[in-house]
Scaffold this motif. Structure first.
Motif, PDB file in Angstrom:
ATOM      1  N   HIS A  11      43.743  20.305  33.254  1.00 41.63           N
ATOM      2  CA  HIS A  11      43.339  19.995  34.551  1.00 41.63           C
ATOM      3  C   HIS A  11      42.021  19.712  35.437  1.00 41.63           C
ATOM      4  CE1 HIS A  11      44.180  18.852  39.206  1.00 41.63           C
ATOM      5  NE2 HIS A  11      44.287  20.438  39.395  1.00 41.63           N
ATOM      6  N   ARG A  12      41.614  18.688  36.481  1.00 44.65           N
ATOM      7  CA  ARG A  12      41.011  19.382  37.445  1.00 44.65           C
ATOM      8  C   ARG A  12      41.033  17.626  38.419  1.00 44.65           C
ATOM      9  NH1 ARG A  12      40.450  14.986  34.689  1.00 44.65           N
ATOM     10  NH2 ARG A  12      38.692  14.200  33.441  1.00 44.65           N
ATOM     11  N   SER A  13      41.658  17.244  39.652  1.00 39.93           N
ATOM     12  CA  SER A  13      41.225  16.835  40.929  1.00 39.93           C
ATOM     13  C   SER A  13      40.557  15.464  40.348  1.00 39.93           C
ATOM     14  CB  SER A  13      41.249  17.481  41.985  1.00 39.93           C
ATOM     15  OG  SER A  13      42.159  18.550  42.121  1.00 39.93           O
ATOM     16  N   ARG A  15      39.312  12.403  42.269  1.00 37.67           N
ATOM     17  CA  ARG A  15      38.760  11.935  44.401  1.00 37.67           C
ATOM     18  C   ARG A  15      38.295  10.290  43.693  1.00 37.67           C
ATOM     19  NH1 ARG A  15      37.992  17.303  43.867  1.00 37.67           N
ATOM     20  NH2 ARG A  15      39.527  18.066  45.912  1.00 37.67           N
ATOM     21  N   GLN A  67      39.998  10.734  54.599  1.00 39.14           N
ATOM     22  CA  GLN A  67      39.876  10.602  52.932  1.00 39.14           C
ATOM     23  C   GLN A  67      40.020   9.851  52.188  1.00 39.14           C
ATOM     24  OE1 GLN A  67      41.134  15.102  51.187  1.00 39.14           O
ATOM     25  NE2 GLN A  67      42.700  15.042  52.570  1.00 39.14           N
ATOM     26  N   TYR A  69      39.810   8.830  49.182  1.00 43.61           N
ATOM     27  CA  TYR A  69      40.577   8.481  48.199  1.00 43.61           C
ATOM     28  C   TYR A  69      42.473   8.497  48.695  1.00 43.61           C
ATOM     29  CZ  TYR A  69      39.339  13.270  48.883  1.00 43.61           C
ATOM     30  OH  TYR A  69      39.042  14.768  49.163  1.00 43.61           O
ATOM     31  N   CYS A 131      45.396  14.002  42.714  1.00 47.36           N
ATOM     32  CA  CYS A 131      44.756  14.777  43.654  1.00 47.36           C
ATOM     33  C   CYS A 131      45.458  15.146  45.014  1.00 47.36           C
ATOM     34  CB  CYS A 131      42.820  14.229  44.394  1.00 47.36           C
ATOM     35  SG  CYS A 131      42.530  15.547  45.340  1.00 47.36           S
ATOM     36  N   TYR A 132      45.980  16.359  45.298  1.00 51.63           N
ATOM     37  CA  TYR A 132      46.744  16.674  46.306  1.00 51.63           C
ATOM     38  C   TYR A 132      46.306  16.698  47.279  1.00 51.63           C
ATOM     39  CZ  TYR A 132      50.506  19.005  42.872  1.00 51.63           C
ATOM     40  OH  TYR A 132      51.442  19.797  42.255  1.00 51.63           O
ATOM     41  N   ILE A 133      47.577  16.430  48.267  1.00 52.82           N
ATOM     42  CA  ILE A 133      46.627  16.251  49.874  1.00 52.82           C
ATOM     43  C   ILE A 133      47.280  16.666  50.863  1.00 52.82           C
ATOM     44  CG2 ILE A 133      45.629  14.445  52.176  1.00 52.82           C
ATOM     45  CD1 ILE A 133      44.548  13.756  49.157  1.00 52.82           C
ATOM     46  N   GLY A 134      47.206  17.885  50.934  1.00 52.73           N
ATOM     47  CA  GLY A 134      48.008  19.064  51.788  1.00 52.73           C
ATOM     48  C   GLY A 134      46.939  18.437  53.460  1.00 52.73           C
ATOM     49  N   ALA A 135      45.896  18.266  53.464  1.00 51.05           N
ATOM     50  CA  ALA A 135      45.551  17.658  54.941  1.00 51.05           C
ATOM     51  C   ALA A 135      46.139  16.680  56.015  1.00 51.05           C
ATOM     52  CB  ALA A 135      44.044  16.586  54.810  1.00 51.05           C
ATOM     53  N   PHE A 157      52.548  17.835  50.977  1.00 49.79           N
ATOM     54  CA  PHE A 157      51.733  17.293  50.616  1.00 49.79           C
ATOM     55  C   PHE A 157      51.659  15.755  50.773  1.00 49.79           C
ATOM     56  CE2 PHE A 157      52.808  20.040  47.895  1.00 49.79           C
ATOM     57  CZ  PHE A 157      53.509  19.467  46.577  1.00 49.79           C
ATOM     58  N   LYS A 171      37.607  23.506  37.107  1.00 42.67           N
ATOM     59  CA  LYS A 171      36.732  24.121  37.942  1.00 42.67           C
ATOM     60  C   LYS A 171      37.490  25.845  36.872  1.00 42.67           C
ATOM     61  CE  LYS A 171      36.555  24.035  42.760  1.00 42.67           C
ATOM     62  NZ  LYS A 171      37.912  23.235  43.989  1.00 42.67           N
ATOM     63  N   ARG A 173      38.642  29.562  36.642  1.00 41.69           N
ATOM     64  CA  ARG A 173      39.911  29.523  37.321  1.00 41.69           C
ATOM     65  C   ARG A 173      39.736  31.353  37.072  1.00 41.69           C
ATOM     66  NH1 ARG A 173      40.896  25.040  39.578  1.00 41.69           N
ATOM     67  NH2 ARG A 173      42.979  24.478  39.600  1.00 41.69           N
TER      68      ARG A 173
HETATM   69  C1  LIG Z   1      49.125  21.492  48.042  1.00 43.97           C
HETATM   70  C2  LIG Z   1      47.656  21.418  47.666  1.00 43.97           C
HETATM   71  C3  LIG Z   1      46.667  20.391  49.180  1.00 43.97           C
HETATM   72  C4  LIG Z   1      45.463  20.086  48.814  1.00 43.97           C
HETATM   73  N1  LIG Z   1      44.937  19.497  49.144  1.00 43.97           N
HETATM   74  C5  LIG Z   1      44.073  18.683  49.518  1.00 43.97           C
HETATM   75  C6  LIG Z   1      43.395  17.886  50.021  1.00 43.97           C
HETATM   76  O1  LIG Z   1      44.007  17.197  50.993  1.00 43.97           O
HETATM   77  N2  LIG Z   1      42.243  17.208  49.981  1.00 43.97           N
HETATM   78  C7  LIG Z   1      41.502  17.774  48.890  1.00 43.97           C
HETATM   79  O2  LIG Z   1      40.324  16.794  47.984  1.00 43.97           O
HETATM   80  N3  LIG Z   1      41.914  18.509  47.505  1.00 43.97           N
HETATM   81  C8  LIG Z   1      42.838  18.877  48.239  1.00 43.97           C
HETATM   82  N4  LIG Z   1      43.449  19.912  47.040  1.00 43.97           N
HETATM   83  C9  LIG Z   1      42.802  20.292  45.892  1.00 43.97           C
HETATM   84  C10 LIG Z   1      42.522  21.249  45.513  1.00 43.97           C
HETATM   85  O3  LIG Z   1      41.244  21.606  46.491  1.00 43.97           O
HETATM   86  C11 LIG Z   1      42.341  21.652  44.257  1.00 43.97           C
HETATM   87  O4  LIG Z   1      43.305  21.547  43.338  1.00 43.97           O
HETATM   88  C12 LIG Z   1      41.132  23.175  43.298  1.00 43.97           C
HETATM   89  O5  LIG Z   1      40.145  23.076  44.701  1.00 43.97           O
HETATM   90  C13 LIG Z   1      41.157  23.060  42.107  1.00 43.97           C
HETATM   91  O6  LIG Z   1      40.059  22.264  41.684  1.00 43.97           O
HETATM   92  P1  LIG Z   1      41.414  21.328  41.233  1.00 43.97           P
HETATM   93  O7  LIG Z   1      42.215  20.684  41.257  1.00 43.97           O
HETATM   94  O8  LIG Z   1      40.179  20.319  40.757  1.00 43.97           O
HETATM   95  O9  LIG Z   1      41.953  22.195  39.460  1.00 43.97           O
HETATM   96  C14 LIG Z   1      44.982  19.972  47.309  1.00 43.97           C
HETATM   97  C15 LIG Z   1      44.970  21.422  46.654  1.00 43.97           C
HETATM   98  C16 LIG Z   1      47.038  21.570  46.604  1.00 43.97           C
HETATM   99  C17 LIG Z   1      47.714  22.429  45.830  1.00 43.97           C
END
Ligand SMILES: Cc1cc2nc3c(=O)[nH]c(=O)nc-3n(C[C@H](O)[C@H](O)[C@H](O)COP(=O)(O)O)c2cc1C
Length: 245
Positions: A11-13, A15, A67, A69, A131-135, A157, A171, A173
């Motif tokens: 997995h990788r986020s 964007r 953001q 994306y 990509c999750y967005i907690g922001a 989120f 990335k 772990r």
């Molecule tokens: C609940 C949650 C909220 C997150 N919020 C953001 C966000 O607002 N913007 C963003 O670019 N990535 C966000 N992420 C992604 C994390 O930065 C990312 O999962 C982490 O750096 C690990 O990278 P990977 O997912 O590529 O393995 C969020 C992830 C999670 C689980």
């Protein structure tokens, strides 16, 4: 390794997405996969709000730290922890609902996160990126108003979904010894393991294709944890009917 283990461990986020749409049947299949997640005492305390591209999406992107994306993803979902329908269930039985317990906040939030992660795994199994967005929690009041969220719900989120237009490195772990303990907690060996991990993470940041930099994990975390973490969340959650007891 099975295909699923391989998928999970890679997995990788994502964007950056192509403009190729994700068809609505796929979105609904993903949501059904989310609904199939285990749910504490069968409470099913998650509501997903799908936001199409347009004015409301643009406003959400702005509220989520601009953001890009968030605006650009073909699919954007907001995951809301939701005890509102439980109020309806209680009303149907003239049973006064006791709400506001921290435990209910926890179970609703956990339910919602499990639902979302099932959606993520299902999406990635279809070749989609997420990509999750907690922001969204930077401005939870404005987000709640924009989405007309009723009491006993809150936006946990967002989630961007689409066809990847980038191929970022995975990335690394934490070492297994740091996250998997046998029988009881011991942090013996963790300091050295974290020092080793720092080397790995610095190497990852230095050599990754997008936005390279020189930073270790403990540097990143110690910097982050010197700042307040959204202190508005407690009064916000209380205003939504959560965490009163
Ligand atoms: C609940 C949650 C909220 C997150 N919020 C953001 C966000 O607002 N913007 C963003 O670019 N990535 C966000 N992420 C992604 C994390 O930065 C990312 O999962 C982490 O750096 C690990 O990278 P990977 O997912 O590529 O393995 C969020 C992830 C999670 C689980």
């Amino acid at each position: 390794m099975t295909d699923l283990l391989n998928q999970l461990q890679n997995h990788r986020s994502i964007r950056k997405f192509t403009t190729e749409p994700v068809n609505q049947e796929t979105v609904e299949d993903l949501i059904r996969a989310g609904q199939a997640a285990a749910t504490s005492s069968f409470i099913q305390a998650c509501t997903v709000i799908q936001i199409s591209q347009g004015e409301r999406r643009a406003q959400l992107a702005e509220l989520a730290n601009n953001q890009a994306y968030v605006n650009d993803a073909p699919v954007f979902l907001v995951f809301c922890a939701d005890m509102h329908r439980h109020q309806i269930a209680c009303n149907l039985h003239n049973a006064p609902m006791k709400s506001g317990f921290t435990e209910q906040f926890l179970t609703a939030s956990v339910d919602c996160a499990l639902f979302a992660q099932n959606v993520v795994v299902a999406a990635e199994s279809q070749g989609l990126g997420i990509c999750y967005i907690g922001a969204l929690r930077n401005n939870p009041v404005a987000v709640s108003e924009l989405l007309a969220l009723p009491e006993l719900t809150y936006p946990l989120f967002g989630l961007c979904i689409g066809h990847p237009d980038q191929n970022p490195e995975v990335k690394p772990r934490l070492p297994l010894s740091v996250v998997l303990k046998q029988e009881s907690y011991s942090d013996a060996g963790d300091e050295q393991a974290l020092a080793d991990y720092d080397t790995t993470v610095r190497q990852y940041y230095q050599t990754r294709t997008g936005n390279p930099r020189s930073q270790s994990w403990t540097e990143q975390i110690s910097g982050m944890l010197q700042k307040e973490a959204r202190p508005h969340m407690l009064p916000f959650l209380q205003s939504r009917g959560f965490i009163k007891e």
